[in-house]
Design a protein around this motif. Structure first.
Motif: not given
Length: 681
Positions: A604, A607-612, A614-615
């Motif tokens: 988790d 995945t959270r860091k990857i989403q950040e 990407e944004n």
């Protein structure tokens, strides 16, 4: 120059040059190319290279080769400045004797040392590479090159030390043979002692007691040597204390009645004397010695002078001195001592300077004598302290006997002195009579020569004397010959007698020696057989030992490899355990229903860091797009703003120039018409 030439010729006759046909005249008459060839051969011997024929070599290459070798060998040139070096090289090319003879004298005088230096120069002269031509590989190679130079230096030093310290091979063989003989003798003695001791009871106990006794004696000798060393140190310390106490007493006696003002005056006086010696006297002496050295160097560099040259120089010196004296007389005539008021003061100043120099010389000699006397006094005190320490100082009765001996010797000395005075007086009388007789003899000889010339037989008396001298010399030589022949015959007889005696004395010894020689041969054969057996056994043992050592080495390597493999596997197992624990924790957090534990899981978090990220990337792309779209408009707007600023600046400059013109016009109108008032905007 003649001594140099003689030395050069003598050295060229020796090995390795072998120029037997050379003498002073032929060598001095050689042509320049022949002298250069000799110098080239000497340089080839020094540098261990093949000889070069100068007729086939260009002069420029010859001079470059010789000058480079002279620089490597650290030859001291007369004048190292560039202009004089050019002249020196030109003289060397021409084969000038004034240049070649000193080089040959220097090279032949230091031939072994120069050979060694040339050999070392081939390996120790660094090859300089500019920094701009270096890269990483070149730097590594250059560092290896410098390391090899250092290793060569160390190896050369060790070789020189070994050459100095190691004995010759013959001496080593002799020492080995003596040691083997001593070893055999010791083995025989040990066997004899073992045979004697085998039947004794308590053999081991007695052997241990003897061993302990030997150790105790060794310790006793060691302690006695330590005791002597400590006694010597104590004696030296006592002598030092006495010396320091004596110095302290001397200083206290010197300080009696001494005040600070007197001390300051003494120090100032010493300072003035030292200042005069350092600044006036010593520089003059140094300049005179340098001038004298330069004159000597100039004389050495010049070719050999003949008697005619010396006569010409002496006549020139006499003419110059006559001119100087004439000039001095003219000056004295021209300068009237009555008109010259400073002459008296000059004379007084010269007298004072001469006195000052004389006193300074006396002071210097006195200081030198004082230093020598102080050194002698120190030596005498050291000898006296040694005598006191050793206990060899004379006591009362011994000193009285010594004084009586001195008195007797002084009486003998007075008698001998009186006899010597009488002999001297008699010698004076005899010398006077000898002079009188010589004068009479000379007058008689002159009278005889006059009579001989009158009679027409001049030289008769001299020829008669010469004949008498020759006859006396012949008789003396005949006597000496007879004596030498008689002595030789007696010596031959004595030698024959001694040889016969020695033969008769050596006959029984030779008879006894023959069976001993046979025994020696048999023993030598037996020794060779035993030696061969020993060498074979030692070789077999060494081969077995080498095999065992090789096996042990293999087993040690296997053990080390297995140990390394064990540590590697152990560390890998630890890493795997840690990864397994981490995996279990991750599975627990992933399976858990609670959201807090899920947030702790690595999945988790990542995945959270990857989403950040990407944004963040999307936002940056949108900004980039907007910047690209408004780039042309923004550039146009920036250009318009620059034009606007230029326009405003131009208007401001125009307004300033208009105001200055209006002010000047207003001042002019005020001067012409004071009632008018104009306002210009």
């Amino acid at each position: 120059m003649s001594d140099q030439l003689r030395f050069i010729v003598e050295e060229l006759k020796k090995e390795p040059f072998n120029r037997k046909n050379v003498n002073l005249i032929t060598f001095d008459d050689q042509s320049p190319i022949q002298l250069l060839q000799v110098l080239s051969d000497v340089f080839a011997e020094i540098s261990s290279q093949s000889k070069v024929d100068l007729r086939t070599e260009e002069p420029g290459n010859t001079v470059n080769r010789m000058m480079s070798l002279l620089k490597v060998l650290k030859y001291k040139f007369p004048n190292p400045d560039p202009q004089s070096m050019k002249n020196y090289v030109n003289q060397l090319i021409k084969g000038d004797k004034a240049v070649i003879y000193p080089i040959l004298y220097w090279a032949l005088q230091k031939l072994p040392e120069l050979k060694k230096r040339a050999y070392l120069a081939r390996f120790l002269v660094k090859i300089e590479i500019p920094l701009e031509h270096r890269d990483d590989n070149m730097n590594e190679i250059y560092e290896q090159y410098e390391e090899l130079l250092e290793t060569f230096k160390q190896n050369h030093k060790t070789v020189e030390e070994l050459r100095k310290s190691v004995l010759s091979v013959g001496e080593i063989k002799k020492d080995i043979s003596h040691m083997e003989e001593e070893k055999d003798q010791l083995d025989k003695r040990i066997r004899k002692m073992q045979k004697r001791v085998e039947g004794i009871k308590d053999y081991e106990k007695m052997l241990n007691v003897a061993r302990e006794l030997r150790r105790a004696k060794e310790e006793e000798s060691k302690y006695s040597s330590q005791y002597l060393d400590q006694n010597n140190q104590l004696r030296q310390a006592e002598q030092k204390i006495q010396r320091v106490q004596r110095q302290l007493k001397d200083m206290q006696q010197a300080a009696v009645g001494m005040t600070p003002e007197v001390l300051i005056e003494k120090i100032e006086e010493e300072n003035r004397v030292n200042h005069y010696l350092c600044n006036d006297k010593l520089p003059k002496e140094i300049a005179n010695s340098k001038r004298y050295k330069e004159d000597l160097d100039r004389v050495l560099m010049e070719p050999a002078m003949s008697k005619s040259d010396l006569d010409a120089i002496n006549s020139e010196i006499s003419s110059v001195t006559a001119e100087v004296n004439a000039l001095i007389e003219k000056r004295m005539v021209r300068n009237d001592p009555i008109d010259d008021k400073l002459a008296i003061f000059r004379q007084q100043a010269s007298i004072m300077s001469a006195k000052k120099e004389d006193i300074a010389n006396k002071l210097q000699k006195a200081m030198e004598n004082l230093s020598t006397y102080e050194n002698e006094c120190k030596k005498k005190t050291a000898v006296l302290d040694g005598l006191k320490a050793s206990g060899t100082v004379m006591k009362g009765d011994e000193f009285k006997t010594y004084v009586n001996k001195l008195r007797g010797k002084s009486n003998i000395y007075k008698k001998k002195r009186q006899d010597l005075a009488e002999i001297r007086a008699e010698h004076g009388v005899l010398a006077r009579t000898e002079e009188v007789l010589k004068n009479r003899n000379e007058s008689l000889e002159s009278l005889m020569t006059n009579i001989e010339t009158k009679k027409g037989v001049s030289g008769y008396f001299d020829t008669q004397e010469e004949l008498e001298k020759v006859s006396t010399m012949k008789s003396e030589i005949d006597d000496v010959k007879n004596k030498t022949l008689n002595d030789i015959s007696e010596m031959v007889q004595k030698l024959n007698i001694t040889i016969n005696k020695k033969k008769s004395a050596l006959a029984p010894i030779i008879k006894e020696l023959r069976p001993l020689r046979q025994e020696c041969q048999e023993l030598s054969v037996e020794y060779e057989e035993k030696k061969n057996i020993f060498t074979n056994a030692s070789a077999s043992l060494e081969s077995k030992n080498s095999k065992v050592e090789q096996e042990v080495r293999v087993y040690r390597e296997e053990c080390a490899n297995e140990e390394g493999r064990y540590h590697y596997l152990n560390s890998m197992m630890k890493i795997i355990r840690h990864q397994k624990q981490r995996l279990n924790i991750e599975l627990k957090s992933y399976i858990a229903n609670e959201s807090a534990e899920k947030k702790k899981s690595l999945r988790d978090v990542y995945t959270r860091k990857i989403q950040e990220q990407e944004n963040l990337g999307k936002g940056l792309k949108e900004k980039q797009k907007s910047v690209k779209e408004g780039y042309a408009l923004n550039m146009k707007q920036m250009k318009m703003w620059k034009d606007l600023t230029k326009l405003i600046e131009c208007k401001r400059n125009c307004a300033l120039s208009a105001t200055e013109q209006s002010v000047n016009g207003a001042v002019a109108d005020i001067g012409s018409n004071e009632t008018k008032d104009h306002l210009v905007l």
